[in-house]
Scaffold this motif. Structure first.
Motif, mmCIF file in Angstrom:
data_model
loop_
_atom_site.group_PDB
_atom_site.id
_atom_site.type_symbol
_atom_site.label_atom_id
_atom_site.label_comp_id
_atom_site.label_asym_id
_atom_site.label_seq_id
_atom_site.Cartn_x
_atom_site.Cartn_y
_atom_site.Cartn_z
ATOM 1 N N LYS A 48 -38.377 26.529 50.649
ATOM 2 C CA LYS A 48 -38.970 25.191 50.605
ATOM 3 C C LYS A 48 -37.869 24.204 50.266
ATOM 4 O O LYS A 48 -37.140 24.380 49.299
ATOM 5 C CB LYS A 48 -40.075 25.139 49.545
ATOM 6 N N VAL A 49 -37.724 23.156 51.095
ATOM 7 C CA VAL A 49 -36.661 22.170 50.907
ATOM 8 C C VAL A 49 -37.272 20.769 50.830
ATOM 9 O O VAL A 49 -38.175 20.444 51.604
ATOM 10 C CB VAL A 49 -35.648 22.229 52.079
ATOM 11 N N THR A 50 -36.762 19.969 49.903
ATOM 12 C CA THR A 50 -37.211 18.589 49.748
ATOM 13 C C THR A 50 -36.041 17.650 49.974
ATOM 14 O O THR A 50 -34.977 17.807 49.370
ATOM 15 C CB THR A 50 -37.784 18.340 48.336
ATOM 16 N N TRP A 51 -36.232 16.682 50.878
ATOM 17 C CA TRP A 51 -35.250 15.628 51.099
ATOM 18 C C TRP A 51 -35.721 14.418 50.316
ATOM 19 O O TRP A 51 -36.890 14.029 50.385
ATOM 20 C CB TRP A 51 -35.157 15.265 52.577
ATOM 21 N N ILE A 52 -34.816 13.787 49.585
ATOM 22 C CA ILE A 52 -35.137 12.624 48.754
ATOM 23 C C ILE A 52 -34.290 11.455 49.231
ATOM 24 O O ILE A 52 -33.059 11.541 49.260
ATOM 25 C CB ILE A 52 -34.859 12.917 47.270
ATOM 26 N N ASN A 53 -34.960 10.351 49.602
ATOM 27 C CA ASN A 53 -34.227 9.164 50.040
ATOM 28 C C ASN A 53 -33.672 8.466 48.814
ATOM 29 O O ASN A 53 -34.394 7.817 48.061
ATOM 30 C CB ASN A 53 -35.126 8.224 50.841
ATOM 31 N N ASN A 54 -32.377 8.593 48.632
ATOM 32 C CA ASN A 54 -31.675 8.023 47.481
ATOM 33 C C ASN A 54 -30.892 6.788 47.896
ATOM 34 O O ASN A 54 -29.855 6.485 47.329
ATOM 35 C CB ASN A 54 -30.736 9.106 46.912
#
Length: 100
Positions: A48-54
């Motif tokens: 499971k991978v989460t991309w976070i808009n930083n």
């Protein structure tokens, strides 16, 4: 060796090879910013991978083979995809920013 042992042994062998190749360090969180991905990993493996808009801009994470599309991620938003239901292989993706 009978068929049952072979079917069980193949996944174990595949996971062992991934670990030997150093793929156990694949992150579960990836930050997206103006300079790209952090960490800069463009291929993923089942997890499971989460991309976070930083970033202060909109970003859109899209798989190279059409498997997933985050839609537009505004600053601070995130998108998670669970690869664990898929075969063990490389999953490429890119930032396809759409600011329309």
């Amino acid at each position: 060796m009978d068929k049952g042992e072979l079917l069980i042994g193949l996944p174990i062998l595949a996971v062992s090879l991934l670990l030997l190749l150093g793929l156990h360090d694949i992150p579960t969180e990836i930050y997206v910013g103006s300079s790209g991905f952090d960490p800069n990993v463009t291929n993923l493996y089942p997890s499971k991978v989460t991309w976070i808009n930083n970033d202060s801009q909109i970003h859109r994470i899209v798989s190279d083979d059409g498997l997933f599309d985050s839609g537009n991620l505004s600053p601070g938003q995130n998108y998670t995809y669970d690869f664990s239901y898929h075969k063990i292989r490389i999953y490429g993706y890119h930032d396809s920013t759409n600011t329309l």
